[in-house]
Write an enzyme that holds these catalytic residues in place. Structure first.
Site, PDB file in Angstrom:
ATOM      1  N   GLY A   1      -6.409-110.898  74.434  1.00 47.04           N
ATOM      2  CA  GLY A   1      -5.287-111.104  73.521  1.00 47.04           C
ATOM      3  C   GLY A   1      -5.419-112.454  72.837  1.00 47.04           C
ATOM      4  N   CYS A   2      -4.309-113.097  72.527  1.00 43.14           N
ATOM      5  CA  CYS A   2      -4.336-114.407  71.873  1.00 43.14           C
ATOM      6  C   CYS A   2      -5.160-115.381  72.713  1.00 43.14           C
ATOM      7  CB  CYS A   2      -2.916-114.935  71.691  1.00 43.14           C
ATOM      8  SG  CYS A   2      -2.848-116.616  71.019  1.00 43.14           S
ATOM      9  N   PHE A   3      -6.165-116.003  72.106  1.00 42.53           N
ATOM     10  CA  PHE A   3      -7.066-116.846  72.894  1.00 42.53           C
ATOM     11  C   PHE A   3      -6.476-118.186  73.315  1.00 42.53           C
ATOM     12  CE2 PHE A   3      -9.589-117.505  68.630  1.00 42.53           C
ATOM     13  CZ  PHE A   3      -8.515-118.169  68.058  1.00 42.53           C
TER      14      PHE A   3
END
Length: 211
Positions: free
Chosen positions: A51-53
């Site tokens: 997902g969002c890093f």
């Protein structure tokens, strides 16, 4: 030279200097990771898309034995895609964290176990509030010997779930580092959005205690 020309020239110089500064900081981060790997001779790398890093990077930075991290875009069909291009879903890239670790301090199996705890492995192209193919989950390796370990972990996980596991297990085709402002984002912006909760950060801190 009129005032507008002077102002325009000044802005160009400022933008140029800012760009150079960002490039230098990106190269500095790469140098730190490379220096750690070369001086210890122990660094291995694995790539996690969760997902969002921002949150995924922060999560792994807390784990003892992880000696370096970098956020970027993996397995893209376009060279050096920008964040804006990745967000269109047209580059094939996924937001990914390069994790460099000391295998004498922590093994890949534990890193995978921690990664699995930080995601919903049955959610396709969605983690938290983030949706799109750039947020798909995956583990990407550069050492062929890692493939079997990843496969076994994902198989065991699938046996414990009612829905299919959609985490990719593939060799890393490419990895392009993300823009400077994405690197170590939650260190610089502690109140920034993150799909990983504080309880998981605590788990990461305590996952590999010194014996």
């Amino acid at each position: 030279m009129n005032k507008l020309t002077i102002i325009g020239s000044t802005l160009l110089v400022v933008v140029f200097l800012m760009t150079m500064g960002f490039t230098d900081r990106k190269e500095e981060k790469k140098s730190e990771i490379n220096k750690t790997m070369s001086t210890t001779g122990k660094g291995k790398e694995i790539y996690f898309a969760g997902g969002c890093f921002w949150g995924t990077e922060h999560f792994f930075k807390l784990v003892r034995g992880v000696v370096g991290t970098e956020v970027g875009y993996a397995n893209a069909t376009k060279n050096n895609p920008t964040y804006e291009e990745v967000c269109t879903g047209n580059t094939g890239a996924t937001e990914t964290v390069k994790v460099v670790y000391d295998p004498e301090v922590i093994d890949l199996g534990l890193l995978i176990d921690l990664y699995i705890q930080s995601i919903d492995p049955t959610s396709l192209n969605k983690q938290g509030n983030d949706r799109g193919t750039q947020y798909r989950t995956g583990i990407y390796y550069t050492d062929d010997a890692d493939e079997a370990i990843i496969k076994d972990k994902l198989h065991l996980l699938s046996l414990s779930l009612q829905k299919p596991v959609v985490v990719e297990n593939e060799p890393l085709k490419n990895f392009f580092d993300a823009e400077t402002y994405h690197q170590d984002y939650l260190d610089k912006n502690p109140g920034g959005y993150c799909h990983i909760g504080p309880d998981l950060f605590e788990i990461a801190k305590k996952a590999n205690p010194e014996k």
